[in-house]
Design an enzyme around this catalytic site. Structure first.
Site, PDB file in Angstrom:
ATOM      1  N   TRP A  37       0.908  -1.153   0.043  1.00  0.00           N
ATOM      2  CA  TRP A  37       0.249  -0.033   0.092  1.00  0.00           C
ATOM      3  C   TRP A  37       0.687   1.138   0.005  1.00  0.00           C
ATOM      4  O   TRP A  37       0.492   2.265  -0.309  1.00  0.00           O
ATOM      5  CB  TRP A  37      -1.087   0.023   1.185  1.00  0.00           C
ATOM      6  CG  TRP A  37      -0.064  -0.016   2.515  1.00  0.00           C
ATOM      7  CD1 TRP A  37      -0.047  -0.805   3.109  1.00  0.00           C
ATOM      8  CD2 TRP A  37       0.229   1.156   3.128  1.00  0.00           C
ATOM      9  NE1 TRP A  37       0.785  -0.571   4.443  1.00  0.00           N
ATOM     10  CE2 TRP A  37       1.088   0.882   4.355  1.00  0.00           C
ATOM     11  CE3 TRP A  37       0.323   2.530   2.790  1.00  0.00           C
ATOM     12  CZ2 TRP A  37       1.671   1.649   5.323  1.00  0.00           C
ATOM     13  CZ3 TRP A  37       1.206   3.420   3.613  1.00  0.00           C
ATOM     14  CH2 TRP A  37       1.562   2.838   4.857  1.00  0.00           C
ATOM     15  N   ASN A  38       2.041   1.112   0.312  1.00  0.00           N
ATOM     16  CA  ASN A  38       2.897   2.453   0.574  1.00  0.00           C
ATOM     17  C   ASN A  38       3.800   2.650  -0.798  1.00  0.00           C
ATOM     18  O   ASN A  38       4.313   1.644  -1.340  1.00  0.00           O
ATOM     19  CB  ASN A  38       3.796   2.401   1.697  1.00  0.00           C
ATOM     20  CG  ASN A  38       4.788   1.699   1.427  1.00  0.00           C
ATOM     21  OD1 ASN A  38       4.850   0.210   1.140  1.00  0.00           O
ATOM     22  ND2 ASN A  38       6.215   1.892   1.846  1.00  0.00           N
ATOM     23  N   GLU A  60      10.197  -5.738  12.302  1.00  0.00           N
ATOM     24  CA  GLU A  60       9.781  -4.376  11.388  1.00  0.00           C
ATOM     25  C   GLU A  60       8.770  -3.890  11.829  1.00  0.00           C
ATOM     26  O   GLU A  60       7.432  -4.560  11.833  1.00  0.00           O
ATOM     27  CB  GLU A  60       9.912  -4.940   9.978  1.00  0.00           C
ATOM     28  CG  GLU A  60       9.471  -3.776   9.018  1.00  0.00           C
ATOM     29  CD  GLU A  60       9.000  -3.819   7.693  1.00  0.00           C
ATOM     30  OE1 GLU A  60       8.427  -4.926   7.462  1.00  0.00           O
ATOM     31  OE2 GLU A  60       9.547  -3.274   6.611  1.00  0.00           O
ATOM     32  N   LYS A  79      -1.539  -5.959  -9.329  1.00  0.00           N
ATOM     33  CA  LYS A  79      -2.554  -5.849  -8.342  1.00  0.00           C
ATOM     34  C   LYS A  79      -2.304  -4.714  -7.300  1.00  0.00           C
ATOM     35  O   LYS A  79      -1.094  -4.801  -6.572  1.00  0.00           O
ATOM     36  CB  LYS A  79      -2.522  -7.454  -7.686  1.00  0.00           C
ATOM     37  CG  LYS A  79      -3.742  -7.361  -6.782  1.00  0.00           C
ATOM     38  CD  LYS A  79      -3.108  -8.368  -5.650  1.00  0.00           C
ATOM     39  CE  LYS A  79      -3.133  -8.118  -4.078  1.00  0.00           C
ATOM     40  NZ  LYS A  79      -3.821  -6.892  -3.659  1.00  0.00           N
ATOM     41  N   LEU A 133      11.146  -7.219  -0.004  1.00  0.00           N
ATOM     42  CA  LEU A 133      10.567  -7.257   1.389  1.00  0.00           C
ATOM     43  C   LEU A 133      10.873  -6.095   2.307  1.00  0.00           C
ATOM     44  O   LEU A 133      11.405  -5.144   2.116  1.00  0.00           O
ATOM     45  CB  LEU A 133      10.832  -8.547   1.905  1.00  0.00           C
ATOM     46  CG  LEU A 133      10.455  -9.583   0.880  1.00  0.00           C
ATOM     47  CD1 LEU A 133      10.796 -11.272   1.375  1.00  0.00           C
ATOM     48  CD2 LEU A 133       9.043  -9.786   0.239  1.00  0.00           C
TER      49      LEU A 133
HETATM   50  P1  NAP Z   1       1.655  -7.233   2.423  1.00  0.00           P
HETATM   51  O1  NAP Z   1       0.545  -7.171   3.657  1.00  0.00           O
HETATM   52  O2  NAP Z   1       2.708  -8.085   2.354  1.00  0.00           O
HETATM   53  O3  NAP Z   1       0.983  -7.030   1.076  1.00  0.00           O
HETATM   54  C1  NAP Z   1       1.932  -6.816  -0.005  1.00  0.00           C
HETATM   55  C2  NAP Z   1       0.846  -7.173  -1.206  1.00  0.00           C
HETATM   56  O4  NAP Z   1       0.684  -8.482  -1.312  1.00  0.00           O
HETATM   57  C3  NAP Z   1      -0.449  -6.710  -1.327  1.00  0.00           C
HETATM   58  O5  NAP Z   1      -0.861  -6.101  -2.447  1.00  0.00           O
HETATM   59  C4  NAP Z   1      -1.362  -7.440  -0.438  1.00  0.00           C
HETATM   60  O6  NAP Z   1      -2.709  -7.737  -0.936  1.00  0.00           O
HETATM   61  C5  NAP Z   1      -0.812  -8.788  -1.245  1.00  0.00           C
HETATM   62  N1  NAP Z   1      -1.024 -10.218  -0.794  1.00  0.00           N
HETATM   63  C6  NAP Z   1      -1.504 -10.443   0.337  1.00  0.00           C
HETATM   64  N2  NAP Z   1      -1.730 -11.900   0.369  1.00  0.00           N
HETATM   65  C7  NAP Z   1      -1.179 -12.458  -0.767  1.00  0.00           C
HETATM   66  C8  NAP Z   1      -1.166 -13.400  -1.384  1.00  0.00           C
HETATM   67  N3  NAP Z   1      -1.569 -14.754  -0.767  1.00  0.00           N
HETATM   68  N4  NAP Z   1      -0.765 -13.839  -2.630  1.00  0.00           N
HETATM   69  C9  NAP Z   1      -0.415 -12.759  -3.463  1.00  0.00           C
HETATM   70  N5  NAP Z   1      -0.540 -11.497  -2.866  1.00  0.00           N
HETATM   71  C10 NAP Z   1      -0.886 -11.516  -1.425  1.00  0.00           C
HETATM   72  O7  NAP Z   1       2.498  -5.712   2.872  1.00  0.00           O
HETATM   73  P2  NAP Z   1       1.806  -4.180   3.066  1.00  0.00           P
HETATM   74  O8  NAP Z   1       1.366  -4.138   4.415  1.00  0.00           O
HETATM   75  O9  NAP Z   1       1.027  -3.741   1.984  1.00  0.00           O
HETATM   76  O10 NAP Z   1       3.273  -3.494   2.895  1.00  0.00           O
HETATM   77  C11 NAP Z   1       4.245  -2.974   3.810  1.00  0.00           C
HETATM   78  C12 NAP Z   1       5.398  -4.220   3.820  1.00  0.00           C
HETATM   79  O11 NAP Z   1       5.906  -4.284   2.354  1.00  0.00           O
HETATM   80  C13 NAP Z   1       6.263  -3.937   4.807  1.00  0.00           C
HETATM   81  O12 NAP Z   1       7.035  -5.112   5.205  1.00  0.00           O
HETATM   82  C14 NAP Z   1       7.371  -3.142   3.928  1.00  0.00           C
HETATM   83  O13 NAP Z   1       8.588  -3.285   4.301  1.00  0.00           O
HETATM   84  C15 NAP Z   1       7.144  -3.815   2.544  1.00  0.00           C
HETATM   85  N6  NAP Z   1       7.676  -2.905   1.510  1.00  0.00           N
HETATM   86  C16 NAP Z   1       8.927  -3.331   0.599  1.00  0.00           C
HETATM   87  C17 NAP Z   1       9.335  -2.415  -0.030  1.00  0.00           C
HETATM   88  C18 NAP Z   1      10.761  -2.952  -0.699  1.00  0.00           C
HETATM   89  O14 NAP Z   1      11.176  -2.147  -1.961  1.00  0.00           O
HETATM   90  N7  NAP Z   1      11.493  -3.719  -0.400  1.00  0.00           N
HETATM   91  C19 NAP Z   1       8.777  -1.409  -0.611  1.00  0.00           C
HETATM   92  C20 NAP Z   1       7.588  -0.785   0.104  1.00  0.00           C
HETATM   93  C21 NAP Z   1       6.927  -1.775   1.304  1.00  0.00           C
HETATM   94  P3  NAP Z   1      -3.999  -6.725  -0.025  1.00  0.00           P
HETATM   95  O15 NAP Z   1      -3.068  -5.805   0.650  1.00  0.00           O
HETATM   96  O16 NAP Z   1      -4.870  -6.785  -0.507  1.00  0.00           O
HETATM   97  O17 NAP Z   1      -3.797  -7.949   1.169  1.00  0.00           O
END
Ligand code: NAP
Length: 493
Positions: free
Chosen positions: A153-154, A385, A177, A253
């Protein structure tokens, strides 16, 4: 007022979910629902993948001259620019991130498309030196096919651009997505794709939950490449899906990035660097510098400055230009931070400032900028985290101890080193295991800077010149140049 109704962008057209189901987007600053977003079904995901597959197998995109694809990408960049203000407002309403930042990021996204437009006709294979009698060998790079991009989302416009732009430049088609916590800006961004008149199916944007939408997309048999950005636990659910389609996967991640501050620094500058690293975007950044590792001789003075700075941060409405820190994106996120903080305090952590919901707000998922003194590494605020505005502070005596603390972490996404001694800063940066290190600064970046992590922070890199190759297959071609007919294979010479 009726909620704004959003639609998905599939095969060059707009549509609702096939069963008409929607979910609500809730504004984190007001806790009010403001938009209806389609909840993609498996059938919708299948349609999007089929559209991308048709675009790849039958459409003009992969067959175009790379320079022509570059022209399309530049046009897309031009089409995004006029939407920057509107995209920023939508994203801020959707996620609570500051308008100042979302507007800037939305404008900046054009630069990412231009960057990869510039690379579209610079992808190349090679002809290695071979013996004069060996077959002539050349390698060529070709697009991988249908790419699935999952974004968190970010910073989703920017993160999506780091997937869409290189994938398109290399001749692929893509389905993105959006996160269910922040779909609206990406769905709005699809208007620029429509304006840019890309061939149908080349870019598709779907919205919906991890299950079924993300799951259906990452396990789809026609998907050849998955680029995932999100949390490590979600990645663990995505990895098994690739057993289905044997799609190549890259994982961006989370992080728990160390910021090492030596005692020769300019304290004011280091204070600003540390604050930018942890309180920018309310700490909701994969690169957040959430573990301060400070030399014991300046610990008290640096911490005193950090506390003063944290307490002066203007928390408030993220649409207000004067606000310096907005709310967290979800209440679940705030609850988790409160829980981990409470556990840490029980285990001996000392909250130096913050630690609560600000009293001035009776609505919105706000959390105070928080600094926690930690006397050991096992505290939950040090190990996890938090993805929020919480800085844990640890002390070191010498360089060796600083490195030992910095590297004692499952995550290895980024890090910072503050020191006037350039040799030391570089030496320490080389020895910290992480994908990106800043020296005497933090958070600055551009399309030229590859990012991605070591260890549990994932594998693969996004942005930068090389990432375009990750959206290609390398093919070897061998040509016999001897002029001789092929010998009988059953006669050994
Ligand atoms: P998240 O909960 O892991 O969700 C990431 C994406 O995966 C969302 O679109 C989510 O959909 C989707 N998703 C959930 N379950 C899934 C499944 N079973 N199969 C496929 N996709 C699935 O992460 P978040 O809370 O949105 O974001 C925060 C995390 O992202 C933090 O850990 C942050 O460090 C990481 N991040 C990493 C980077 C990087 O460049 N390394 C950059 C930004 C953020 P829904 O939201 O619809 O559930």
């Amino acid at each position: 007022m009726a909620d704004t109704h959003y639609q998905m962008f599939i095969d060059g057209g707009w549509r609702d979910a096939s069963d008409g189901v929607t979910f609500k987007s809730v504004n984190p600053a007001t806790e009010e629902a403001w938009a209806d977003v389609p909840e993609a079904t498996e059938a919708d995901v299948n349609d999007a993948v089929l559209a991308a597959h048709r675009a790849f197998e039958e459409g003009p995109w992969p067959r175009m001259k790379p320079a022509e694809r570059a022209r399309h990408l530049r046009r897309l960049a031009d089409c995004v620019r006029p939407y920057a203000e509107a995209l920023g407002r939508t994203e801020t309403t959707d996620t609570g991130k500051l308008l100042r930042e979302t507007r800037w990021q939305a404008g900046n996204v054009s630069g990412v498309y231009e960057f990869y437009a510039g690379l579209a006709d610079k992808v190349h294979g090679y002809t290695p030196m071979t013996g004069p009698d060996d077959p002539f060998l050349m390698t060529v790079r070709e697009p991988v096919g249908v790419v699935a991009g999952i974004v968190p989302w970010n910073s989703q416009l920017q993160l999506a651009a780091y997937k869409i732009a290189p994938a398109l430049a290399a001749g692929n088609s893509i389905i993105i997505k959006a996160s269910e916590h922040a779909s609206c800006a990406l769905l709005d961004f699809a208007r620029a794709i429509a304006d840019a008149d890309l061939p149908p199916g080349v870019v598709n944007i779907v919205s919906g939950g991890g299950v079924p939408c993300g799951q259906a997309l990452t396990s789809h048999p026609l998907v050849s490449r998955i680029t995932f950005t999100g949390g490590v636990e979600t990645a663990r659910r995505v990895i098994p899906n690739t057993a289905n389609n044997i799609a190549r996967l890259s994982l961006e991640l989370g992080g728990k990035s160390p910021v090492v501050v030596f005692d020769d620094v300019d304290l004011e500058s280091a204070t600003n660097g540390v604050v930018a690293g942890i309180f920018g975007a309310s700490g909701q950044s994969c690169a957040a510098g959430s573990r301060l590792i400070v030399q014991d001789t300046i610990h008290d003075e640096l911490v005193e400055r950090l506390v003063a700075k944290a307490e002066s941060i203007r928390i408030g409405d993220p649409l207000d230009e004067e606000t310096q820190m907005g709310p967290l994106a979800t209440y679940q996120q705030r609850d988790r931070i409160e829980d981990l903080l409470a556990q840490s305090v029980d285990q001996g952590a000392r909250v130096l400032t913050g630690g609560s919901r600000p009293r001035a707000f009776n609505k919105g998922w706000y959390f105070e900028p928080t600094i926690v003194d930690c006397d050991h590494q096992e505290l939950p605020v040090v190990r996890n985290e938090l993805f929020g505005p919480v800085l844990s502070v640890l002390k070191f005596k010498d360089e060796a101890e600083a490195l030992a603390i910095a590297n004692d972490c499952d995550f290895a996404f980024a890090g910072g080193v503050f020191s006037k001694d350039v040799s030391r800063a570089l030496r320490v940066s080389r020895r910290i295991r992480a994908g990106r290190l800043w020296i005497n600064t933090y958070r600055v970046t551009s399309a030229q800077v590859p990012f991605g992590g070591f260890k549990r922070s994932g594998y693969g890199r996004e942005a930068g010149i090389e990432s375009i190759n990750d959206f290609t297959e390398l093919k070897s071609i061998l040509i016999d140049t001897s002029g001789e007919p092929v010998a009988d294979p059953f006669i050994m010479r």
